[in-house]
Design an enzyme around this catalytic site. Structure first.
Site, PDB file in Angstrom:
ATOM      1  N   ALA A 152     -15.048  -8.609  -5.861  1.00 18.19           N
ATOM      2  CA  ALA A 152     -14.447  -7.273  -5.942  1.00 18.19           C
ATOM      3  C   ALA A 152     -12.976  -7.391  -6.314  1.00 18.19           C
ATOM      4  O   ALA A 152     -12.351  -8.428  -6.086  1.00 18.19           O
ATOM      5  CB  ALA A 152     -14.601  -6.528  -4.618  1.00 18.19           C
ATOM      6  N   PHE A 170       0.839  -1.179   0.000  1.00 20.89           N
ATOM      7  CA  PHE A 170       0.000   0.000   0.000  1.00 20.89           C
ATOM      8  C   PHE A 170       0.879   1.234   0.000  1.00 20.89           C
ATOM      9  O   PHE A 170       2.057   1.174   0.375  1.00 20.89           O
ATOM     10  CB  PHE A 170      -0.930   0.021   1.221  1.00 20.89           C
ATOM     11  CG  PHE A 170      -1.929  -1.097   1.242  1.00 20.89           C
ATOM     12  CD1 PHE A 170      -2.830  -1.256   0.204  1.00 20.89           C
ATOM     13  CD2 PHE A 170      -1.977  -1.990   2.304  1.00 20.89           C
ATOM     14  CE1 PHE A 170      -3.749  -2.286   0.211  1.00 20.89           C
ATOM     15  CE2 PHE A 170      -2.893  -3.023   2.321  1.00 20.89           C
ATOM     16  CZ  PHE A 170      -3.793  -3.169   1.273  1.00 20.89           C
ATOM     17  N   ARG A 195      -5.005   3.540  -1.811  1.00 24.31           N
ATOM     18  CA  ARG A 195      -5.384   2.135  -1.945  1.00 24.31           C
ATOM     19  C   ARG A 195      -5.603   1.737  -3.399  1.00 24.31           C
ATOM     20  O   ARG A 195      -5.548   0.566  -3.746  1.00 24.31           O
ATOM     21  CB  ARG A 195      -6.664   1.912  -1.135  1.00 24.31           C
ATOM     22  CG  ARG A 195      -7.280   0.531  -1.238  1.00 24.31           C
ATOM     23  CD  ARG A 195      -6.435  -0.500  -0.516  1.00 24.31           C
ATOM     24  NE  ARG A 195      -7.130  -1.777  -0.462  1.00 24.31           N
ATOM     25  CZ  ARG A 195      -7.052  -2.720  -1.397  1.00 24.31           C
ATOM     26  NH1 ARG A 195      -6.306  -2.523  -2.462  1.00 24.31           N
ATOM     27  NH2 ARG A 195      -7.701  -3.851  -1.280  1.00 24.31           N
ATOM     28  N   GLY A 246     -12.149   9.609   5.162  1.00 27.09           N
ATOM     29  CA  GLY A 246     -11.379  10.271   6.211  1.00 27.09           C
ATOM     30  C   GLY A 246      -9.912   9.893   6.202  1.00 27.09           C
ATOM     31  O   GLY A 246      -9.076  10.618   6.756  1.00 27.09           O
ATOM     32  N   GLU A 306      -4.963 -16.042  -2.647  1.00 28.91           N
ATOM     33  CA  GLU A 306      -6.411 -16.047  -2.474  1.00 28.91           C
ATOM     34  C   GLU A 306      -6.934 -17.451  -2.178  1.00 28.91           C
ATOM     35  O   GLU A 306      -6.518 -18.423  -2.798  1.00 28.91           O
ATOM     36  CB  GLU A 306      -7.094 -15.494  -3.728  1.00 28.91           C
ATOM     37  CG  GLU A 306      -6.804 -14.024  -3.967  1.00 28.91           C
ATOM     38  CD  GLU A 306      -7.473 -13.506  -5.220  1.00 28.91           C
ATOM     39  OE1 GLU A 306      -7.790 -12.299  -5.255  1.00 28.91           O
ATOM     40  OE2 GLU A 306      -7.674 -14.284  -6.171  1.00 28.91           O
ATOM     41  N   GLU A 324     -12.822 -10.338 -12.456  1.00 27.31           N
ATOM     42  CA  GLU A 324     -12.878 -10.786 -11.065  1.00 27.31           C
ATOM     43  C   GLU A 324     -14.014 -11.785 -10.833  1.00 27.31           C
ATOM     44  O   GLU A 324     -13.902 -12.666  -9.977  1.00 27.31           O
ATOM     45  CB  GLU A 324     -13.034  -9.581 -10.127  1.00 27.31           C
ATOM     46  CG  GLU A 324     -11.806  -8.699 -10.038  1.00 27.31           C
ATOM     47  CD  GLU A 324     -10.658  -9.360  -9.295  1.00 27.31           C
ATOM     48  OE1 GLU A 324     -10.907 -10.311  -8.527  1.00 27.31           O
ATOM     49  OE2 GLU A 324      -9.508  -8.916  -9.471  1.00 27.31           O
ATOM     50  N   GLU A 368      -1.710 -14.842  -5.727  1.00 29.07           N
ATOM     51  CA  GLU A 368      -2.111 -13.694  -4.920  1.00 29.07           C
ATOM     52  C   GLU A 368      -2.552 -14.112  -3.524  1.00 29.07           C
ATOM     53  O   GLU A 368      -3.070 -13.305  -2.761  1.00 29.07           O
ATOM     54  CB  GLU A 368      -3.240 -12.923  -5.620  1.00 29.07           C
ATOM     55  CG  GLU A 368      -2.791 -12.281  -6.937  1.00 29.07           C
ATOM     56  CD  GLU A 368      -3.885 -11.446  -7.592  1.00 29.07           C
ATOM     57  OE1 GLU A 368      -4.958 -11.267  -6.964  1.00 29.07           O
ATOM     58  OE2 GLU A 368      -3.655 -10.963  -8.713  1.00 29.07           O
ATOM     59  N   ARG A 409      -9.730 -11.917   5.929  1.00 20.75           N
ATOM     60  CA  ARG A 409      -9.393 -10.509   5.738  1.00 20.75           C
ATOM     61  C   ARG A 409      -8.501 -10.024   6.891  1.00 20.75           C
ATOM     62  O   ARG A 409      -8.938  -9.938   8.038  1.00 20.75           O
ATOM     63  CB  ARG A 409     -10.657  -9.659   5.690  1.00 20.75           C
ATOM     64  CG  ARG A 409     -11.481  -9.836   4.411  1.00 20.75           C
ATOM     65  CD  ARG A 409     -10.679  -9.513   3.178  1.00 20.75           C
ATOM     66  NE  ARG A 409     -11.505  -9.275   2.009  1.00 20.75           N
ATOM     67  CZ  ARG A 409     -11.003  -9.078   0.800  1.00 20.75           C
ATOM     68  NH1 ARG A 409      -9.689  -9.107   0.615  1.00 20.75           N
ATOM     69  NH2 ARG A 409     -11.801  -8.856  -0.217  1.00 20.75           N
TER      70      ARG A 409
END
Length: 212
Positions: A97, A25, A52, A137, A166, A113, A164, A75
């Site tokens: 997503a 990131f 992001r 924010g 996943e 995806e 990745e 996650r």
């Protein structure tokens, strides 16, 4: 009618911007000022913004079988939450997503995806549900969300790209069961919540258009 006493602020001024972290990131640090509702200017603020990237989400729904394709995966952003809310899950139930890569359109990502994460192909055109900020924010991320028609007759199994990291469980539920999952708190992420609320409003219309 309530009198509008203050004009909406229009201007902001970036005084300095630097990259604070440049890993998986990106984190940028800003010094800035912005106009205030009372006509003045804010103090000089220092804020970190997580760069992001921009995401696409896809609600896979079969209007003929009246079924929704959902996915479940681990996650890492949930880990520290366990210190405060032990009832919040670490494996989340979500919709498809992914992040837009260079040279891709949002629709390209939605179709790619859906195959990679759910093993389904979208039938026909996509329908835009919404485009929204995730958490403005502290992050630049937006989500462009679509509805895509799929055939759920063979949906299921474990999917995702091994390179990745996943590990994605794919399953189907009836639309009514999906609505119940929203109402009882099982869909505790904003993207799935928005998508399922949209389906609650549009299911009858979508099924009519599909000739059901």
């Amino acid at each position: 009618m309530t009198e509008q006493k203050h004009a909406r602020p229009r201007q902001f001024h970036i005084l300095d911007q630097k990259r604070g972290w440049d890993g998986y990131f990106k984190l940028d640090v800003y010094r800035l000022q912005h106009d205030k509702f009372d006509g003045g200017k804010s103090a000089v603020l220092e804020r970190e913004v997580l760069e992001r990237g921009h995401a696409v989400a896809l609600l896979p729904y079969d209007p003929v079988r009246d079924e929704v394709v959902l996915i479940e995966q681990f996650r890492p952003g949930t880990l520290s939450v366990q210190n405060h809310y032990r009832d919040m899950p670490v494996w989340l139930t979500e919709i498809v997503a992914g992040i837009i890569e260079d040279g891709e359109s949002a629709e390209d990502v939605a179709r790619r995806e859906t195959i990679e994460e759910a093993g389904c192909e979208i039938i026909g055109p996509l329908e835009l549900i919404s485009r929204y900020y995730v958490t403005p924010g502290c992050s630049s991320e937006t989500v462009t969300m679509y509805y895509g028609r799929v055939d759920t007759s063979k949906a299921g199994g474990i999917h995702g790209l091994a390179e990745e990291g996943e590990d994605i469980r794919v399953f189907t539920v009836s639309a009514d069961e999906c609505f119940a999952m929203l109402q009882n708190g099982q869909l505790c992420n904003a993207t799935a919540t928005i998508a399922v609320q949209w389906l609650m409003l549009h299911r009858d219309r979508i099924r009519r258009e599909a000739g059901v």
